[in-house]
Design a protein around this motif. Structure first.
Motif, mmCIF file in Angstrom:
data_model
loop_
_atom_site.group_PDB
_atom_site.id
_atom_site.type_symbol
_atom_site.label_atom_id
_atom_site.label_comp_id
_atom_site.label_asym_id
_atom_site.label_seq_id
_atom_site.Cartn_x
_atom_site.Cartn_y
_atom_site.Cartn_z
ATOM 1 N N UNK A 1 0.869 -1.183 0.000
ATOM 2 C CA UNK A 1 0.000 0.000 0.000
ATOM 3 C C UNK A 1 0.901 1.227 0.000
ATOM 4 N N UNK A 2 0.592 2.160 -0.898
ATOM 5 C CA UNK A 2 1.223 3.480 -0.880
ATOM 6 C C UNK A 2 0.174 4.487 -0.434
ATOM 7 N N UNK A 3 0.572 5.391 0.472
ATOM 8 C CA UNK A 3 -0.392 6.323 1.055
ATOM 9 C C UNK A 3 0.124 7.743 0.918
ATOM 10 N N UNK A 4 -0.723 8.625 0.394
ATOM 11 C CA UNK A 4 -0.373 10.040 0.246
ATOM 12 C C UNK A 4 -1.410 10.863 1.002
ATOM 13 N N UNK A 5 -1.044 11.261 2.223
ATOM 14 C CA UNK A 5 -2.006 11.929 3.090
ATOM 15 C C UNK A 5 -2.420 13.291 2.540
ATOM 16 N N UNK A 6 -1.482 14.040 1.997
ATOM 17 C CA UNK A 6 -1.811 15.388 1.512
ATOM 18 C C UNK A 6 -2.756 15.333 0.319
ATOM 19 N N UNK A 7 -2.600 14.301 -0.500
ATOM 20 C CA UNK A 7 -3.472 14.154 -1.665
ATOM 21 C C UNK A 7 -4.733 13.366 -1.342
ATOM 22 N N UNK A 8 -4.791 12.815 -0.145
ATOM 23 C CA UNK A 8 -5.918 11.970 0.272
ATOM 24 C C UNK A 8 -6.127 10.828 -0.720
ATOM 25 N N UNK A 9 -5.015 10.144 -1.007
ATOM 26 C CA UNK A 9 -5.068 9.029 -1.940
ATOM 27 C C UNK A 9 -4.243 7.870 -1.396
ATOM 28 N N UNK A 10 -4.657 6.663 -1.749
ATOM 29 C CA UNK A 10 -3.867 5.491 -1.427
ATOM 30 C C UNK A 10 -4.055 4.454 -2.523
ATOM 31 N N UNK A 11 -3.063 3.596 -2.665
ATOM 32 C CA UNK A 11 -3.112 2.647 -3.771
ATOM 33 C C UNK A 11 -2.559 1.293 -3.343
ATOM 34 N N UNK A 12 -2.987 0.278 -4.064
ATOM 35 C CA UNK A 12 -2.534 -1.094 -3.840
ATOM 36 C C UNK A 12 -1.727 -1.526 -5.056
ATOM 37 N N UNK A 13 -0.538 -2.059 -4.796
ATOM 38 C CA UNK A 13 0.311 -2.602 -5.844
ATOM 39 C C UNK A 13 0.482 -4.092 -5.566
ATOM 40 N N UNK A 14 0.366 -4.888 -6.611
ATOM 41 C CA UNK A 14 0.568 -6.336 -6.465
ATOM 42 C C UNK A 14 1.778 -6.709 -7.315
ATOM 43 N N UNK A 15 2.852 -7.047 -6.654
ATOM 44 C CA UNK A 15 4.084 -7.409 -7.370
ATOM 45 C C UNK A 15 3.979 -8.830 -7.897
ATOM 46 N N UNK A 16 4.625 -9.074 -9.061
ATOM 47 C CA UNK A 16 4.692 -10.425 -9.618
ATOM 48 C C UNK A 16 3.315 -11.112 -9.557
ATOM 49 N N UNK A 17 2.318 -10.469 -10.147
ATOM 50 C CA UNK A 17 0.952 -10.977 -10.033
ATOM 51 C C UNK A 17 0.820 -12.374 -10.631
ATOM 52 N N UNK A 18 -0.063 -13.148 -10.042
ATOM 53 C CA UNK A 18 -0.309 -14.539 -10.407
ATOM 54 C C UNK A 18 -1.789 -14.724 -10.762
ATOM 55 N N UNK A 19 -2.104 -15.745 -11.563
ATOM 56 C CA UNK A 19 -3.522 -16.001 -11.875
ATOM 57 C C UNK A 19 -4.386 -16.162 -10.629
ATOM 58 N N UNK A 20 -3.802 -16.700 -9.569
ATOM 59 C CA UNK A 20 -4.541 -16.861 -8.315
ATOM 60 C C UNK A 20 -4.891 -15.548 -7.634
ATOM 61 N N UNK A 21 -4.308 -14.454 -8.094
ATOM 62 C CA UNK A 21 -4.646 -13.132 -7.555
ATOM 63 C C UNK A 21 -5.912 -12.574 -8.199
ATOM 64 N N UNK A 22 -6.421 -13.261 -9.218
ATOM 65 C CA UNK A 22 -7.638 -12.797 -9.893
ATOM 66 C C UNK A 22 -8.795 -12.798 -8.900
ATOM 67 N N UNK A 23 -9.335 -11.624 -8.654
ATOM 68 C CA UNK A 23 -10.363 -11.437 -7.638
ATOM 69 C C UNK A 23 -10.861 -9.998 -7.746
ATOM 70 N N UNK A 24 -11.803 -9.662 -6.907
ATOM 71 C CA UNK A 24 -12.226 -8.263 -6.801
ATOM 72 C C UNK A 24 -11.588 -7.663 -5.559
#
Lengths: 114, 113
Positions: free
Chosen positions: B64-87
């Motif tokens: 998770x990357x978090x930017x408090x001043x921008x009020x934004x956060x994001x999720x990064x999935x490294x080396x994604x796999x087919x098993x990561x397929x989800x919502x």
């Protein structure tokens, strides 16, 4: 129990009928939440319990919806006079304390109103 | 009023790629930001969470990357796999009141082999 248990897992009901959905939270969890998830949508907060009391009912969409919790454990969500727009997955969740984290969800009750 | 905006709605990446899911919030009282992963027919499961006193948190392949001043956060999935397929759902909550989670609308991730 090991996880949040919900029943029934699937329910098909006729428009106008009442339905009851049951949630058995993780043992020892004092906070209990009900959410609704419509197809392809996010999770909509319905109601929250702390023990047996429900200080936050702000998310209940209409007076046809009600919920209770007894013994600080099992909760029942009741929908009266069901409408087709009530069709959704109803998710129950629980957490140990009001920490705002580690909320555990059950697998949901899929309600279809025909 | 949607308090947590999530994008994109859907995402397709190849195996090994790095999908990034973004969320923005409006309520400055939010102080807890979890991500949930949901497989079809299952309830959401907590994946990783962050509080605003840190800018990044990593657990395994998930960051998770978090930017408090921008009020934004994001999720990064490294080396994604087919098993990561989800919502994936981002969420936010605050200490006051019921601690209820306010969720984004979700991102359906498909990782193709």
């Amino acid at each position: 129990g090991a996880g949040v248990s919900q029943s029934p897992s699937n329910k098909v009901t006729e428009k106008g009928k009442d339905v009851e959905l049951r949630c058995d939270p993780i043992s020892g969890h004092t906070a209990l939440y009900w959410y609704r998830q419509s197809l392809g949508q996010g999770l909509e907060f319905l109601i929250y319990f702390q023990g047996n009391s429900a200080p936050d009912k702000s998310g209940l969409p209409s007076d046809r919806f009600s919920a209770e919790r007894t013994g600080g454990s099992v909760s029942t969500l009741t929908i009266q006079r069901t409408q087709q727009e009530d069709s959704a997955v109803y998710l129950c969740a629980s957490s140990r304390i009001l920490s705002g984290n580690t909320i555990y969800f059950g697998e949901g009750s899929w309600l279809t109103v025909v | 009023q949607q308090q947590v905006k999530q994008s994109p709605q859907s995402l397709i990446v190849q195996k090994g790629g790095i999908p990034i899911i973004n969320c923005a919030y409006e309520n400055t009282a939010f102080d807890y930001f979890p991500w949930y992963q949901q497989f079809p027919g299952k309830g959401p499961a907590l994946l990783i969470a962050i509080r605003p006193d840190v800018s990044e948190k990593k657990e395994g392949r998930f960051t998770i990357s978090f930017n408090k001043s921008a009020k934004q956060f994001s999720l990064h999935i490294m080396d994604s796999q087919p098993g990561d397929s989800a919502t994936y759902f981002c969420a936010a909550s605050q200490k006051a009141g019921s601690y209820q989670l306010t969720f984004g609308k979700g991102t359906k991730l498909s990782v193709i082999p």
